[in-house]
Design an enzyme around this catalytic site. Structure first.
Site, PDB file in Angstrom:
ATOM      1  N   LYS A 158       0.834  -1.214   0.000  1.00 53.57           N
ATOM      2  CA  LYS A 158       0.000   0.000   0.000  1.00 53.57           C
ATOM      3  C   LYS A 158       0.865   1.260   0.000  1.00 53.57           C
ATOM      4  CE  LYS A 158      -3.023   0.637   3.519  1.00 53.57           C
ATOM      5  NZ  LYS A 158      -2.839   1.953   4.178  1.00 53.57           N
TER       6      LYS A 158
ATOM      7  N   SER B 215       6.936   9.171  12.254  1.00 58.33           N
ATOM      8  CA  SER B 215       5.877   9.047  11.260  1.00 58.33           C
ATOM      9  C   SER B 215       6.421   9.219   9.852  1.00 58.33           C
ATOM     10  CB  SER B 215       4.779  10.090  11.512  1.00 58.33           C
ATOM     11  OG  SER B 215       3.911  10.134  10.392  1.00 58.33           O
TER      12      SER B 215
ATOM     13  N   ASP C 230       1.821  -1.088  12.036  1.00 60.75           N
ATOM     14  CA  ASP C 230       0.499  -1.553  11.596  1.00 60.75           C
ATOM     15  C   ASP C 230       0.235  -3.017  11.957  1.00 60.75           C
ATOM     16  OD1 ASP C 230      -0.081   0.903  10.503  1.00 60.75           O
ATOM     17  OD2 ASP C 230       0.648   0.387   8.503  1.00 60.75           O
TER      18      ASP C 230
ATOM     19  N   ARG D  62      -6.278   2.011  17.877  1.00 65.54           N
ATOM     20  CA  ARG D  62      -6.115   0.556  17.735  1.00 65.54           C
ATOM     21  C   ARG D  62      -5.780  -0.146  19.052  1.00 65.54           C
ATOM     22  NH1 ARG D  62      -3.058   0.343  11.810  1.00 65.54           N
ATOM     23  NH2 ARG D  62      -5.001   0.420  10.615  1.00 65.54           N
TER      24      ARG D  62
HETATM   25  C1  S3P Z   1       2.503   4.763   6.206  1.00 62.93           C
HETATM   26  C2  S3P Z   1       3.023   5.144   7.401  1.00 62.93           C
HETATM   27  C3  S3P Z   1       2.490   4.715   8.702  1.00 62.93           C
HETATM   28  C4  S3P Z   1       1.531   3.541   8.574  1.00 62.93           C
HETATM   29  C5  S3P Z   1       0.588   3.707   7.420  1.00 62.93           C
HETATM   30  C6  S3P Z   1       1.359   3.838   6.122  1.00 62.93           C
HETATM   31  C7  S3P Z   1       3.122   5.265   4.968  1.00 62.93           C
HETATM   32  O1  S3P Z   1       1.833   5.810   9.303  1.00 62.93           O
HETATM   33  O2  S3P Z   1       0.798   3.370   9.776  1.00 62.93           O
HETATM   34  O3  S3P Z   1      -0.277   2.601   7.333  1.00 62.93           O
HETATM   35  O4  S3P Z   1       2.869   4.703   3.885  1.00 62.93           O
HETATM   36  O5  S3P Z   1       3.892   6.230   5.052  1.00 62.93           O
HETATM   37  P1  S3P Z   1       2.666   6.902  10.154  1.00 62.93           P
HETATM   38  O6  S3P Z   1       3.715   7.389   9.289  1.00 62.93           O
HETATM   39  O7  S3P Z   1       1.726   7.984  10.534  1.00 62.93           O
HETATM   40  O8  S3P Z   1       3.172   6.124  11.329  1.00 62.93           O
END
Ligand code: S3P
Length: 447
Positions: A28, A174, A326, A357
């Site tokens: 994703k 993040s 996740d 969660r």
């Molecule tokens: C993601 C980063 C994560 C993850 C999300 C996908 C990404 O979030 O939980 O499902 O693709 O950059 P955070 O960066 O807010 O932790």
């Protein structure tokens, strides 16, 4: 909740050993980035293995609204003709990112330094999530934003007409925040620098380099210092999206739950910034082998062979959290069957995902008879031999909560029901038939 507002409940029952091959969908994170970077490039980007789940399809629509030519040419095969860095056009209507936090936050970054205005919204889950973590650093470029209280969607971004480059230390681990700042930095002159204390997924950095940007990462006393040279010309690329480790987590854990299981989960992306779950499972004593290791599209990939066996509870260290953020919901399910207790520390970011969660897993596991302890940033699960089950678990529009409780029902004494399976579409549209082919016993319920 489904797009029509009706709930789609589903039940999971105890099943026999799982066997066969689980071909999970494309990653994703990489799928969102392929579309966004393709839209910001000159020339054609050709993507295969794209995840065709709701979240990514919403990003594809958004890229069209900003002027890119985005075309589906086959199963998981897409072509993007981009508009180049700084070339986004002003969308004619509100951009609806559905359930996708990654989609909306990355797109806000990608348009923030162009002289256009765009308004973003999403479903009830996305409208409840904090956007200040992205709009605060974007303001440093000269971008304005006007949202609801707490910086929530719907929210309008007025892109900076004369952006300045930014040096920003992310206050929380993040990848979405880091990526939003880097994407905004693309159209600012000079160097944009992001500093992170803990390594989060680095797909944006790897892919920006692949599209032709000058980007470096240095490990210093300050943390990981990522420097991007602004206003590059990005050129279209060929991208092979590896299969998603976060989706693989469900069949992998299901095979570890159900006695006698033996499955193969081929071609899974094992970027070290994403693979924390597999380290954790190995520490718990899981029988997982990594076969046929190779590299695809700049990402390490392998086939996972997973066999059932007894597991022990462990303490998952807080520094591992960004690499498996996740995966804690499905790990919590597995921990309920491991011997002893499993302690997950430093996980407060779980509270601001598609739902809270920690709370969703704690309430659902308790309802199924599992003993848990919860603090603001930790979750402890006490493993037990037989798990009663028999509850309806609330999924709060969260795909990973829904899939986790469907996996739990595969081993509980009484079936586990989820109130709504619709959100599963966002990341893993084939979850139900794929799990049924392995041996799961799922049933759609009429309301
Ligand atoms: C993601 C980063 C994560 C993850 C999300 C996908 C990404 O979030 O939980 O499902 O693709 O950059 P955070 O960066 O807010 O932790």
């Amino acid at each position: 909740m489904s797009s029509h507002g009706t709930l789609r409940p589903m039940t999971s029952r105890k099943c026999g050993p799982l066997s066969g091959e689980a071909r999970v969908p494309g990653d994703k994170s990489i799928s969102h980035r392929s579309l966004i970077l393709g839209a910001l490039s000159v020339g054609e980007t050709h993507v295969t293995g794209l995840l065709e789940g709701g979240d990514v399809l919403d990003t594809a629509k958004a890229m069209r609204a900003f002027g890119a030519d985005v075309e589906r040419v086959g199963d998981g095969e897409w072509r993007i003709h981009g508009v180049g860095v700084g070339g986004f056009a002003e969308p004619e209507d509100v951009i609806d990112c559905g359930n996708a936090g990654t989609g909306v936050r990355l797109i806000m970054g990608a348009m923030a330094t162009t002289d256009i205005t765009a308004t973003f919204t999403g479903d009830a889950s996305l409208r409840s999530r904090p956007m200040g973590r992205v709009t605060d650093p974007l303001a440093l470029f000269g971008t304005q934003s006007h949202g609801r209280s707490g910086g929530r969607l719907p929210l309008t971004i007025v892109g900076a007409a004369n952006p300045v480059p930014v040096r920003y230390a992310t206050p929380m681990p993040s990848a979405q925040v880091k990526s939003a700042v880097l994407l905004a930095g693309l159209n600012a002159p000079g160097e944009t620098v992001v500093i992170e204390q803990e390594a989060t997924r680095d797909h944006t950095e790897r892919m920006l380099a692949g599209f032709g940007a000058e980007i470096t990462t240095e490990i210093t006393d300050e943390g990981r210092v990522i420097t991007l040279k602004g206003q590059p010309e990005l050129t279209g690329q060929t991208i092979v999206v590896p299969r998603d480790p976060s989706s693989a987590a469900f069949p992998v854990v299901a095979a570890l739950l159900v006695e006698g299981s033996d499955i193969l989960v081929p071609n899974i992306g094992l970027n070290p910034t994403r693979a924390g779950l597999f380290t954790t499972l190995t520490e718990m004593g899981a029988d997982i082998t990594f076969e046929n290791p190779h590299s695809e599209g700049g990402e390490p990939v392998a086939d996972l062979r997973v066999r059932f066996g007894p597991l022990k509870g462990i303490t998952v260290p807080p520094e591992r959290a960004p690499s498996m953020i996740d995966e804690y919901p499905i790990l919590a399910v597995l921990a309920a069957t491991a011997s002893g207790k499993t302690v997950m520390k430093g996980i407060k970011e779980m509270r601001v995902k598609e739902c809270d969660r920690i709370d969703a897993m704690a309430r659902g596991l308790e309802a199924c008879g599992v003993k848990i302890e919860e603090t603001e940033d930790s979750l402890t699960i006490y493993g037990m031999g037989k798990i009663p089950g028999g509850a309806t678990c609330v999924t709060h529009l969260d795909h990973r909560i829904a899939m986790s409780f469907m996996c739990l029902g595969m081993i509980t004494e009484k079936p586990v029901k989820i109130d709504d399976a619709a959100a599963i579409e966002t990341s893993f549209p084939d979850f139900v038939p794929l799990m049924e082919r392995l041996g799961a016993s799922f049933q759609k319920n009429n309301q």
